[in-house]
Structure formats: C-alpha cells, structure tokens
Design a protein around this motif. Structure first.
Motif, PDB file in Angstrom:
ATOM      1  N   ASP A 151       0.797  -1.351  -0.010  1.00  0.00           N
ATOM      2  CA  ASP A 151       0.138  -0.084  -0.084  1.00  0.00           C
ATOM      3  C   ASP A 151       0.887   1.195  -0.116  1.00  0.00           C
ATOM      4  O   ASP A 151       1.943   1.343   0.444  1.00  0.00           O
ATOM      5  N   ARG A 152       0.266   2.288  -0.517  1.00  0.00           N
ATOM      6  CA  ARG A 152       0.904   3.656  -0.493  1.00  0.00           C
ATOM      7  C   ARG A 152      -0.196   4.660  -0.272  1.00  0.00           C
ATOM      8  O   ARG A 152      -1.377   4.430  -0.377  1.00  0.00           O
ATOM      9  N   TYR A 153       0.270   5.771   0.246  1.00  0.00           N
ATOM     10  CA  TYR A 153      -0.482   7.041   0.016  1.00  0.00           C
ATOM     11  C   TYR A 153      -0.091   8.034  -1.049  1.00  0.00           C
ATOM     12  O   TYR A 153       0.823   8.718  -0.761  1.00  0.00           O
ATOM     13  N   ASN A 154      -0.874   8.075  -2.182  1.00  0.00           N
ATOM     14  CA  ASN A 154      -0.502   8.987  -3.066  1.00  0.00           C
ATOM     15  C   ASN A 154      -1.651   9.072  -4.084  1.00  0.00           C
ATOM     16  O   ASN A 154      -1.813   8.382  -5.067  1.00  0.00           O
ATOM     17  N   PRO A 155      -2.518  10.137  -3.685  1.00  0.00           N
ATOM     18  CA  PRO A 155      -3.576  10.422  -4.424  1.00  0.00           C
ATOM     19  C   PRO A 155      -3.520  11.119  -5.971  1.00  0.00           C
ATOM     20  O   PRO A 155      -4.441  11.062  -6.565  1.00  0.00           O
ATOM     21  N   ASN A 156      -2.292  11.435  -5.948  1.00  0.00           N
ATOM     22  CA  ASN A 156      -1.725  12.051  -7.281  1.00  0.00           C
ATOM     23  C   ASN A 156      -1.427  11.214  -8.561  1.00  0.00           C
ATOM     24  O   ASN A 156      -1.115  10.375  -8.369  1.00  0.00           O
ATOM     25  N   LEU A 157      -1.929  11.743  -9.664  1.00  0.00           N
ATOM     26  CA  LEU A 157      -1.520  10.765 -10.939  1.00  0.00           C
ATOM     27  C   LEU A 157      -0.010  10.657 -11.231  1.00  0.00           C
ATOM     28  O   LEU A 157       0.458  11.952 -10.811  1.00  0.00           O
ATOM     29  N   PHE A 228      -3.717   3.165  -3.335  1.00  0.00           N
ATOM     30  CA  PHE A 228      -2.931   4.550  -2.937  1.00  0.00           C
ATOM     31  C   PHE A 228      -3.690   5.369  -2.136  1.00  0.00           C
ATOM     32  O   PHE A 228      -3.259   6.394  -1.810  1.00  0.00           O
ATOM     33  N   PHE A 229      -4.765   5.051  -1.375  1.00  0.00           N
ATOM     34  CA  PHE A 229      -5.402   5.671  -0.311  1.00  0.00           C
ATOM     35  C   PHE A 229      -5.281   5.018   1.040  1.00  0.00           C
ATOM     36  O   PHE A 229      -6.061   4.398   1.718  1.00  0.00           O
ATOM     37  N   ASN A 230      -3.859   4.869   1.491  1.00  0.00           N
ATOM     38  CA  ASN A 230      -3.555   4.173   2.557  1.00  0.00           C
ATOM     39  C   ASN A 230      -2.435   5.058   3.492  1.00  0.00           C
ATOM     40  O   ASN A 230      -1.473   4.781   3.746  1.00  0.00           O
ATOM     41  N   ARG A 231      -2.974   6.198   3.979  1.00  0.00           N
ATOM     42  CA  ARG A 231      -1.965   7.093   4.521  1.00  0.00           C
ATOM     43  C   ARG A 231      -1.619   6.199   6.090  1.00  0.00           C
ATOM     44  O   ARG A 231      -0.409   6.524   6.595  1.00  0.00           O
TER      45      ARG A 231
END
Length: 346
Positions: A151-157, A228-231
C-alpha cells in the motif's frame, strides 16, 4: 571468473536504482551501457560505459545479457528480439501484458538455449525473507489464512504517461500486483482459483489503482491488496495458522537507501530498524508465547548472483520464466474475475 557483459534497455529510476548498482557490485558482471533515446545519463554515473541509441545497436554489440527494464507494454516485443538474437534476458515485472505472451517468451528461450529471468526483486526484501522463514518453520502450524499488502498514500496521478495512459501495461495490477502475487506463490504455490475486485479511485485516473485479489487453496485463503489511499498502513504481511499468528510491516529499506545514491554492499546492507520487527504470537512446546522476531537482512544482490550462476553454471534461474507465466495467469484471471464478478477456476 567468467564475465557476463550486460546492457540495460533504459536508464531511468529502474536502471539507476535497481540494476546498475548491483551489476557493478557483482564481480561477474561487466556493465556495457544503456539504451537511451535522447539523454546520456548513464555516463554521468559510469563514464566508461556506452550510450546505445537503438535496440539494434545493443543487440549488435558483444553483449551476453540484456536487462529489459522498459515500460511493461514493451516487454514482450523487446524481450522477444533479445532472445531471438541469442542473448540472455532479465525482464522487469510485469513480465508481459498477458499469459500468452509470457508462454511464448518461455518457449522461445528454451528453443534458443538462453536464460530468461523475471526481475521479481521483492523476494529479496528483508520483510518477505523474514515472513518466508516463519512460514517455512512450521511454528504457526497449518496456515489457514494470509494477507499480503503493498500500500501507498499517493492520490496524485503519475507524471509518467506510460504509467497512467490507456495501455495494456498500465495500472496497479501490473505495477505492484506482480510483487504481491509472486510473494504469495512463493509462499503457498499455485492456487486453485482467483476472485478479484479491481477499481479506479483517484480522480481523473484512467487505470486501475485499487486491487483486492483472493487466491483459493484447499484449506487456505490468501488476500492480496494494493492501493493509493492508505495514509495509515496496515501490516504488509499477516499469517494466521492453527497454532498462532505472525504480523510484519512492509519495511524493507533498500529502495529508499538506493535513492539517496548509496551503493550496496555485502556486509551491512539491507538491515531494517529494530522497531519494525515482526510479532509472533503462537504456541511452542505447549507454552503460548508472544515475541518480536528479528528481521532478516534484505539484499537484491541475490537475484543478480542467481542470474550469474544460471548463465555461467547452467543453474536454474532465480525467478524462472514459468514463475512469470504463473503470475500472468493470475493477472489474466483477476481481470476476468473482476469483469465477470465471479470466481475464476485455474
């Protein structure tokens, strides 16, 4: 020591971070250069190597091994040309875009008598090496449930068009998916069936960016997730056995350290911080214990050493083409499952 002359098919992050440092560390490889279409970045780091301006120039050179580390949708085309030229190939993940392409490359490599390896480097991560050691030890008893997450946190393209464009190699299923699928297959073997839910969550995204896969085994279910939504991230690995549990964060430090420009070594490389140790809660000799487990050291040198021995000693590839075929079969089945909303038998 026999020298394996090696060329890269690109020198972006993959070539600079994951390949060149280990090829130059290993005494059995000679880094010949990289194919760069417009830039000449490799010679800023390695002044004595070549900049190739075309794939044909690479294949015409006295090169033994070619690293196919270009965008996924080019892997089949480029790897096929490499194999047809009688060169050994190390192909980045995802191996290809379909299982049929993977099977064709496997067949061609056998026909040409060359070695074909898939670059599934995450088998040499510190966290996964620790998880595999626990799973193989039997300390959990029969494993009945497992979860692997990347998992990652990266909402940007991504600004990289090949990652976000509508091509057959784009999307998280073929980016991070091959890592977690390969780790599951390494631990548990090939499953009987697959169910998948593949989604797009980021605003404006044209590719899949959230995946949930379930692999079905007799007496065992394995869940794979990437998004990508895993802060606040959950443990990267959870094993549940009839005797106990093991939890481990995904905490390998190699990529982050390599990005700083540090060079790998064979001594103190790949050691995680002690606070990232996994937690074992199980029964040993009739006594319930809960303790932390020291993490194994990770080192991507292992995959390159395996490739070297495959070429020079005719040993089995560290990650075989059949391994790559199996991963692509899971990916094909996952796409069909998500589209049809049903379990796909393998």
């Amino acid at each position: 020591m026999k020298q394996v002359k090696t060329a890269l098919l690109s020198y972006g992050m993959s070539g600079k971070i994951f390949h060149a440092p280990f090829l130059t560390l290993h005494p059995g490889f000679i880094l010949m250069g990289a194919w760069e279409r417009s830039k000449d970045l490799i010679r800023q780091d390695y002044p004595d190597v070549k900049r190739y301006t075309s794939l044909e120039e690479v294949l015409a050179d006295d090169v033994d091994l070619v690293v196919v580390n270009t965008p996924v949708d080019t892997h089949y085309e480029y790897a096929k040309k490499v194999l047809e030229a009688g060169k050994h190939a190390l192909v980045e993940k995802a191996f290809t875009t379909t299982a049929a392409e993977a099977e064709e490359l496997d067949r061609l490599a056998k026909e040409k008598g060359v070695k074909l390896t898939v670059y599934q480097n995450r088998r040499w991560d510190s966290d996964f090496k620790t998880v595999k050691k626990i799973a193989d030890s039997g300390v959990l008893g029969e494993i009945v449930e497992a979860e692997i997450r990347f998992d990652r946190y990266n909402p940007n393209l991504s600004p990289k068009a090949w990652k976000e464009g509508e091509n057959f190699g784009a999307g998280i299923l073929k980016d991070l998916g091959p890592h977690i699928i390969d780790q599951a297959l390494t631990l548990f073997g090939y499953p009987d069936a697959v169910f998948a839910d593949i989604r797009t969550e980021r605003e404006g995204s044209k590719v899949d960016d959230n995946i949930n896969l379930y692999l079905y085994y007799p007496g065992l279910r394995v869940r794979l997730h990437s998004g990508f939504f895993n802060r606040e991230q959950l443990p990267g690995f959870v094993l549940q056995g009839r005797k106990g549990s093991f939890f481990k964060d995904r905490a390998d430090i190699q990529e982050d350290v390599l990005k700083t420009g540090a060079k790998p070594n064979l001594d103190n490389w790949g050691a995680e911080p002690e606070e990232k140790s996994g937690v074992l809660h199980t029964e040993i000799d009739g006594e319930v214990v809960r303790k932390t487990i020291p993490t194994e050291k990770g080192n991507y040198y292992g995959i390159f050493d395996g490739v070297y021995k495959a070429i020079t000693e005719d040993a089995a590839e560290p990650v075989t083409a059949q391994d790559g075929v199996n991963i692509m079969k899971i990916i094909d089945a996952a796409i069909a499952s998500s589209e049809q909303k049903k379990v796909i038998d393998l």
